[in-house]
Design a protein around this motif. Sequence first.
Motif, PDB file in Angstrom:
ATOM      1  N   SER A 291      45.637  42.040  48.050  1.00  0.00           N
ATOM      2  CA  SER A 291      44.569  42.272  47.722  1.00  0.00           C
ATOM      3  C   SER A 291      43.370  41.287  48.357  1.00  0.00           C
ATOM      4  O   SER A 291      43.616  40.092  48.207  1.00  0.00           O
ATOM      5  N   LEU A 292      42.249  41.806  48.814  1.00  0.00           N
ATOM      6  CA  LEU A 292      41.152  40.937  49.219  1.00  0.00           C
ATOM      7  C   LEU A 292      39.923  41.334  48.588  1.00  0.00           C
ATOM      8  O   LEU A 292      39.404  42.356  48.495  1.00  0.00           O
ATOM      9  N   LYS A 293      39.580  40.256  47.842  1.00  0.00           N
ATOM     10  CA  LYS A 293      38.459  40.515  47.088  1.00  0.00           C
ATOM     11  C   LYS A 293      37.058  39.458  47.476  1.00  0.00           C
ATOM     12  O   LYS A 293      37.410  38.337  47.752  1.00  0.00           O
ATOM     13  N   GLN A 294      35.958  39.905  47.336  1.00  0.00           N
ATOM     14  CA  GLN A 294      34.861  39.066  47.325  1.00  0.00           C
ATOM     15  C   GLN A 294      33.774  39.231  46.160  1.00  0.00           C
ATOM     16  O   GLN A 294      33.521  40.297  45.779  1.00  0.00           O
ATOM     17  N   ASN A 295      33.429  38.124  45.452  1.00  0.00           N
ATOM     18  CA  ASN A 295      32.733  38.056  44.266  1.00  0.00           C
ATOM     19  C   ASN A 295      33.347  38.977  43.332  1.00  0.00           C
ATOM     20  O   ASN A 295      32.532  39.447  42.525  1.00  0.00           O
ATOM     21  N   GLY A 296      34.733  38.787  43.184  1.00  0.00           N
ATOM     22  CA  GLY A 296      35.406  39.560  41.990  1.00  0.00           C
ATOM     23  C   GLY A 296      35.640  41.336  42.524  1.00  0.00           C
ATOM     24  O   GLY A 296      36.145  41.951  41.832  1.00  0.00           O
ATOM     25  N   LYS A 297      34.713  41.731  43.761  1.00  0.00           N
ATOM     26  CA  LYS A 297      35.021  42.871  44.157  1.00  0.00           C
ATOM     27  C   LYS A 297      36.103  43.178  45.176  1.00  0.00           C
ATOM     28  O   LYS A 297      36.300  42.417  45.895  1.00  0.00           O
TER      29      LYS A 297
END
Length: 604
Positions: free
Chosen positions: A289-295
């Motif tokens: 998974s790739l997440k940015q700011n928890g998203k």
Amino acid sequence: MKKLWMALALWGALAAQLHAQWKPVEGRISTQWSEQVNPDKVLSEYPRPIMERTEWKNLNGLWDYAIIEKGKHSPSVFDGKILVPFAVESSLSGVAKTVGAEKELVYRRSFDVPSSWKGKKVLLHFGAVDWKTDVWVNDVKVGSHTGGFTPFSFDITEALQGKNNTLLVKVWDPTDKGYQPRGKQVSRPEGIWYTPVTGIWQTVWLEPVSESYIQDLRITPDIDNSLLSLKALVKDATSKDLVEVKVFDGQQLVAQGKSINGECVQVAMPENTKLWSPESPFLYTLKVSLKQNGKLVDEVSSYAAMRKYSSKRDANGIVRLELNNKPLFQFGPLDQGWWPDGLYTAPTDEALLYDIQKTKDFGFNMIRKHIKVEPARWYTYCDKLGIIVWQDMPSGDRNPEWQNRKYFEGTEMKRSAESEACYRKEWKEIMDALYSYPCIGTWIPFNEAWGQFKTPEIVEWTKQYDPTRLVNPASGGNHYTCGDMLDLHNYPAPELYLYDAQRATVLGEYGGIGWVVQGHIWEPDRNWGYIQFNSSKEVTDEYVKYAEKLYDLIPRGFSAAVYTQTTDVEVEVNGLMTYDRKVIKLDEKRVREINRKLCESLNK
């Protein structure tokens, strides 16, 4: 209900129209899978199982095609229909025409983009195209690529215009008139040289992704330290990116890890880690998974195996190949990967699997993939079935000066700067494309001195670029004291005529026992094998005789061997199976028994 019946009738009419526009070109033998090829659903399986997303769109099927003079503008009128992804020279393309170095092949088709992909980037993927490719979407140039064996893709988002779009692909392939890697393709096929393969020969497909997404995975097992490392290459990476890896044994989560700042994720595997081997080809399932700011912005499914390839001196001083720190005699067929109906391309996914399954049934534990690279699904099947792969670099640049020369040890070809750069580029791309497949155990940069150059330098670069595999410098070629193996070729019977006390000594090719099976041959004459017989029993007896001789040579120094070959190919009739895969030439039970004896010879 009436609407349903109308829809079914319309679909049936469309399918009939597609079939009317295409049929295989007759005149050659074909496999049983030719009859299963459906132009509106050809090779419809997901093309990249090592990194899978849920949404995608297959563009295989009937395209317009034209053969034009090299350098000319794309035509307004096309020659007819071609079935992608079968090469234009193949029967299954529906064309079976030669292009040649003076002309180019142009493809065209329309496509739509699902409305559910709105707001996403759209990637256009090509599994492989031989050799130089230029691509336009709606008359906008979106990219170019050189290389006949590796996947490539372009972001076509900005070139799209609503639902209705036009894709145009132009391909140039000089075959043996150029310096590029080309394997066994020649303009005039004969003997061990085969029909040219020009253009698209693997699946073409679309995929929606987020603004930032996972481009590639580089998966490295370390059984000595119970670690699984995963490097995710992220497009438009930022400092906010968090990569998370979850490892599953079936449905059970057994390990996980995270990283930021582009670092490799190191996952501590459980104490009872299951190792991969030909006897037990266990694969862990991965969720990346790739997440940015928890998203969550991207997620792919993958798999991995805990295994190790190495070599080590045994109690008798002989350097042996090892799998998972244990000696293993690696034994398998030389696998060309050619098809009478599809040439480079298997007619169906079932056909692609068949040769690997038969290799396993014959009792082998390895395949030498001979100067060709297969589609991604082929390597996944080897991973699943437990077949070690020795991967050749497809040879090229066989110019007349080199081809007619007699070679001695230490004599190498002098390539042009352009030729050398092409080799290095394509070898790196092949290694990158195949790095994460557990089955790949050995890299082979050269075969029989075909285009061999700067061997110690190429071998050293290969080992440094991928220290997790063994390197066979030149299978049967000019021998240098570098890499991990000394590789001998000897036909027809095994012979140990050289030995290396510092590296593993292997028999990279032997056998070639021929038998012409009438009704299953490419041409009525010109058929040949290194040695020929007239019945299954005679061929089987000779095979077993050679295998017993090979068995006796193992204590004297052989650590692996490759039998020529899996199937007949064009006028070569030295396969374990006929070219059309309709006849298994040898007694399968006797072959399996002696093969298992060889594969288990060091397990004492």
